[in-house]
Design a protein around this motif. Structure first.
Motif, mmCIF file in Angstrom:
data_model
loop_
_atom_site.group_PDB
_atom_site.id
_atom_site.type_symbol
_atom_site.label_atom_id
_atom_site.label_comp_id
_atom_site.label_asym_id
_atom_site.label_seq_id
_atom_site.Cartn_x
_atom_site.Cartn_y
_atom_site.Cartn_z
ATOM 1 N N HIS A 5 9.335 3.686 -2.070
ATOM 2 C CA HIS A 5 10.435 3.562 -3.015
ATOM 3 C C HIS A 5 10.372 4.646 -4.086
ATOM 4 C CE1 HIS A 5 7.110 0.998 -4.461
ATOM 5 N NE2 HIS A 5 7.514 1.306 -5.684
ATOM 6 N N GLY A 6 11.460 4.757 -4.837
ATOM 7 C CA GLY A 6 11.593 5.837 -5.799
ATOM 8 C C GLY A 6 11.241 5.456 -7.219
ATOM 9 N N PHE A 7 11.633 6.322 -8.139
ATOM 10 C CA PHE A 7 11.311 6.225 -9.561
ATOM 11 C C PHE A 7 11.883 4.953 -10.182
ATOM 12 C CE2 PHE A 7 12.569 7.459 -13.966
ATOM 13 C CZ PHE A 7 11.292 7.616 -14.492
ATOM 14 N N LEU A 8 11.039 4.260 -10.956
ATOM 15 C CA LEU A 8 11.406 3.022 -11.652
ATOM 16 C C LEU A 8 11.973 1.959 -10.705
ATOM 17 C CD1 LEU A 8 12.895 4.116 -15.095
ATOM 18 C CD2 LEU A 8 10.604 3.252 -14.561
ATOM 19 N N HIS A 30 5.641 -1.728 3.497
ATOM 20 C CA HIS A 30 5.859 -1.266 2.138
ATOM 21 C C HIS A 30 4.522 -0.987 1.455
ATOM 22 C CE1 HIS A 30 9.897 -3.691 1.994
ATOM 23 N NE2 HIS A 30 9.986 -2.588 2.715
ATOM 24 N N VAL A 31 4.585 -0.336 0.325
ATOM 25 C CA VAL A 31 3.427 -0.172 -0.532
ATOM 26 C C VAL A 31 3.904 -0.325 -1.972
ATOM 27 C CG1 VAL A 31 3.686 2.357 -0.509
ATOM 28 C CG2 VAL A 31 1.528 1.335 -1.235
ATOM 29 N N ASP A 32 3.206 -1.142 -2.748
ATOM 30 C CA ASP A 32 3.578 -1.357 -4.147
ATOM 31 C C ASP A 32 2.942 -0.259 -4.991
ATOM 32 O OD1 ASP A 32 4.182 -2.214 -6.662
ATOM 33 O OD2 ASP A 32 3.593 -4.300 -6.334
ATOM 34 N N LEU A 33 3.760 0.609 -5.578
ATOM 35 C CA LEU A 33 3.265 1.747 -6.344
ATOM 36 C C LEU A 33 3.019 1.411 -7.810
ATOM 37 C CD1 LEU A 33 5.547 4.487 -4.757
ATOM 38 C CD2 LEU A 33 3.162 3.966 -4.222
ATOM 39 N N GLY A 34 3.340 0.190 -8.214
ATOM 40 C CA GLY A 34 3.059 -0.230 -9.586
ATOM 41 C C GLY A 34 3.704 0.679 -10.619
ATOM 42 N N GLY A 35 3.068 0.802 -11.794
ATOM 43 C CA GLY A 35 3.592 1.701 -12.821
ATOM 44 C C GLY A 35 3.953 0.978 -14.099
ATOM 45 N N LEU A 36 5.118 1.282 -14.650
ATOM 46 C CA LEU A 36 5.548 0.727 -15.931
ATOM 47 C C LEU A 36 5.529 -0.800 -15.890
ATOM 48 C CD1 LEU A 36 6.658 1.717 -18.698
ATOM 49 C CD2 LEU A 36 8.946 1.345 -17.772
ATOM 50 N N PHE A 37 4.873 -1.408 -16.878
ATOM 51 C CA PHE A 37 4.700 -2.863 -16.946
ATOM 52 C C PHE A 37 3.986 -3.393 -15.712
ATOM 53 C CE2 PHE A 37 8.856 -2.166 -19.210
ATOM 54 C CZ PHE A 37 8.305 -2.214 -20.487
ATOM 55 N N GLU A 46 0.793 12.608 -8.116
ATOM 56 C CA GLU A 46 -0.527 12.782 -7.504
ATOM 57 C C GLU A 46 -1.250 11.441 -7.372
ATOM 58 O OE1 GLU A 46 0.217 16.406 -10.191
ATOM 59 O OE2 GLU A 46 0.649 14.251 -10.161
ATOM 60 N N GLU A 47 -1.180 10.613 -8.409
ATOM 61 C CA GLU A 47 -1.833 9.298 -8.358
ATOM 62 C C GLU A 47 -1.183 8.403 -7.301
ATOM 63 O OE1 GLU A 47 -2.071 7.290 -12.045
ATOM 64 O OE2 GLU A 47 -2.873 9.008 -13.152
ATOM 65 N N LEU A 48 0.128 8.423 -7.254
ATOM 66 C CA LEU A 48 0.844 7.578 -6.307
ATOM 67 C C LEU A 48 0.576 8.015 -4.868
ATOM 68 C CD1 LEU A 48 4.188 7.360 -8.289
ATOM 69 C CD2 LEU A 48 2.400 5.626 -8.128
ATOM 70 N N ALA A 49 0.426 9.313 -4.655
ATOM 71 C CA ALA A 49 0.126 9.804 -3.311
ATOM 72 C C ALA A 49 -1.230 9.301 -2.837
ATOM 73 C CB ALA A 49 0.171 11.331 -3.288
ATOM 74 N N ARG A 50 -2.168 9.146 -3.762
ATOM 75 C CA ARG A 50 -3.475 8.602 -3.377
ATOM 76 C C ARG A 50 -3.364 7.124 -2.992
ATOM 77 N NH1 ARG A 50 -5.266 12.446 -7.295
ATOM 78 N NH2 ARG A 50 -5.048 10.991 -9.039
ATOM 79 N N VAL A 51 -2.461 6.402 -3.665
ATOM 80 C CA VAL A 51 -2.203 5.010 -3.280
ATOM 81 C C VAL A 51 -1.636 4.970 -1.860
ATOM 82 C CG1 VAL A 51 -0.844 2.951 -3.785
ATOM 83 C CG2 VAL A 51 -1.849 4.267 -5.657
ATOM 84 N N VAL A 52 -0.713 5.886 -1.566
ATOM 85 C CA VAL A 52 -0.121 5.966 -0.227
ATOM 86 C C VAL A 52 -1.198 6.296 0.802
ATOM 87 C CG1 VAL A 52 1.453 7.301 1.237
ATOM 88 C CG2 VAL A 52 2.187 6.548 -1.032
ATOM 89 N N ALA A 53 -2.103 7.213 0.460
ATOM 90 C CA ALA A 53 -3.175 7.577 1.391
ATOM 91 C C ALA A 53 -4.020 6.355 1.752
ATOM 92 C CB ALA A 53 -4.050 8.669 0.777
ATOM 93 N N GLU A 54 -4.337 5.524 0.756
ATOM 94 C CA GLU A 54 -5.114 4.320 1.018
ATOM 95 C C GLU A 54 -4.336 3.349 1.901
ATOM 96 O OE1 GLU A 54 -6.116 2.730 -2.757
ATOM 97 O OE2 GLU A 54 -7.465 4.385 -3.306
ATOM 98 N N ALA A 223 5.928 -5.567 5.006
ATOM 99 C CA ALA A 223 4.673 -6.015 4.424
ATOM 100 C C ALA A 223 4.388 -5.217 3.175
ATOM 101 C CB ALA A 223 3.536 -5.831 5.431
ATOM 102 N N THR A 224 3.719 -5.834 2.213
ATOM 103 C CA THR A 224 3.350 -5.128 0.993
ATOM 104 C C THR A 224 1.876 -4.801 1.029
ATOM 105 O OG1 THR A 224 2.706 -7.083 -0.253
ATOM 106 C CG2 THR A 224 5.052 -6.536 -0.225
ATOM 107 N N VAL A 225 1.415 -4.117 0.004
ATOM 108 C CA VAL A 225 0.016 -3.724 -0.056
ATOM 109 C C VAL A 225 -0.905 -4.929 -0.160
ATOM 110 C CG1 VAL A 225 -0.169 -3.521 -2.548
ATOM 111 C CG2 VAL A 225 -1.538 -2.031 -1.085
ATOM 112 N N ASP A 226 -0.333 -6.092 -0.487
ATOM 113 C CA ASP A 226 -1.140 -7.287 -0.652
ATOM 114 C C ASP A 226 -1.271 -8.120 0.618
ATOM 115 O OD1 ASP A 226 -1.553 -6.811 -3.358
ATOM 116 O OD2 ASP A 226 0.408 -7.661 -3.825
ATOM 117 N N GLU A 227 -0.732 -7.622 1.739
ATOM 118 C CA GLU A 227 -0.768 -8.426 2.957
ATOM 119 C C GLU A 227 -2.210 -8.659 3.404
ATOM 120 O OE1 GLU A 227 1.135 -6.581 6.219
ATOM 121 O OE2 GLU A 227 -0.193 -4.861 6.270
ATOM 122 N N ARG A 228 -2.436 -9.724 4.109
ATOM 123 C CA ARG A 228 -3.768 -10.065 4.594
ATOM 124 C C ARG A 228 -3.770 -10.136 6.114
ATOM 125 N NH1 ARG A 228 -4.411 -8.904 0.151
ATOM 126 N NH2 ARG A 228 -5.399 -10.041 -1.548
#
Length: 236
Positions: A5-8, A30-37, A46-54, A223-228
């Motif tokens: 997903h994109g900005f904000l 999906h992947v939850d990129l987090g961020g504001l709040f 750069e930080e978000l790309a590392r989240v994607v790599a994981e 699926a999100t990053v929290d899937e099990r």
């Protein structure tokens, strides 16, 4: 397939696109990129790309196929691109499709210089930013296909901001559509169809059968990053 997903924004904005692609047999994640709040994507690319790599490594462990596809909306395309170009993502990714992504930078991002500490990734999308200079088109690996889809009616990222300098580089492709705003990419039947066509043009033999076998699975498509413990029957 991993959707970015994109900005904000949050992963939920991609639900409609994920459903359309899922009906064509693609198992979207999906992947939850987090961020504001702690929720809205705003951290440096750069930080978000590392989240994607994981996240990609997590998918590869459960889906040991050769390579996966990335689809990024707006800034999500830049995040996917940084992963491919700077974090050795080329050996994991087959195709990166971007939707309304400002590869050349968008003037709307100049406001990021006023709110840089709160929204650091915004100024990275300004024309001529160090990030965009570092992601030069000639540096994109030719082992990965990059397709930029953009619209004449996009007020935030018009065609001039999204066009790749493809030249004679066969792995870079521009697709301009006449209608659809920035957010409309995510609900457009036409855009989903174009994405499918582009991905299928790069599929290895037998991939279609695998996709539809996955679509028939009782497991959820998104699926999100929290899937099990995702099922090995699902494909990325």
């Amino acid at each position: 397939m991993l959707l970015l997903h994109g900005f904000l924004a949050t992963p939920r904005v991609l639900d409609g696109l994920a459903a359309r692609l899922g009906r064509s047999g693609y198992c979207t994640h999906h992947v939850d990129l987090g961020g504001l709040f702690g929720r809205f994507n705003a951290r440096p690319v750069e930080e978000l790309a590392r989240v994607v790599a994981e996240r990609v490594e997590q998918l590869i462990r459960h889906h040991p196929r050769e390579r996966i596809n990335l689809v990024g909306h707006s800034e999500g395309g830049l995040i996917g691109r940084y992963y491919v170009q700077k974090l050795n993502g080329a050996h994991r990714v087959r195709h990166l499709v971007t939707l309304g992504t400002p590869h050349r930078g968008t003037p709307w991002a100049y406001s990021g210089h006023l709110v840089g500490r709160v929204l650091p990734s915004l100024r990275q999308m300004a024309p001529g930013s160090p990030l965009l200079r570092d992601l030069a088109d000639e540096g994109f690996p030719d082992s990965v296909r990059l397709t930029s889809i953009y619209s004449q009616e996009d007020p935030f990222c018009p065609p001039s901001t999204c066009r790749l300098e493809a030249g004679r580089r066969a792995h870079l492709k521009n697709i301009e559509v006449a209608r659809g705003g920035h957010v409309a990419f995510l609900s457009s039947v036409r855009i989903a169809s174009i994405i499918r066509q582009e991905l299928e043009s790069m599929e290895p033999p037998g991939a279609a059968r695998y996709r539809f076998a996955c679509a028939a699975s009782p497991w959820p498509v998104a699926a999100t990053v929290d899937e099990r413990a995702p099922s090995p029957a699902r494909a990325a």
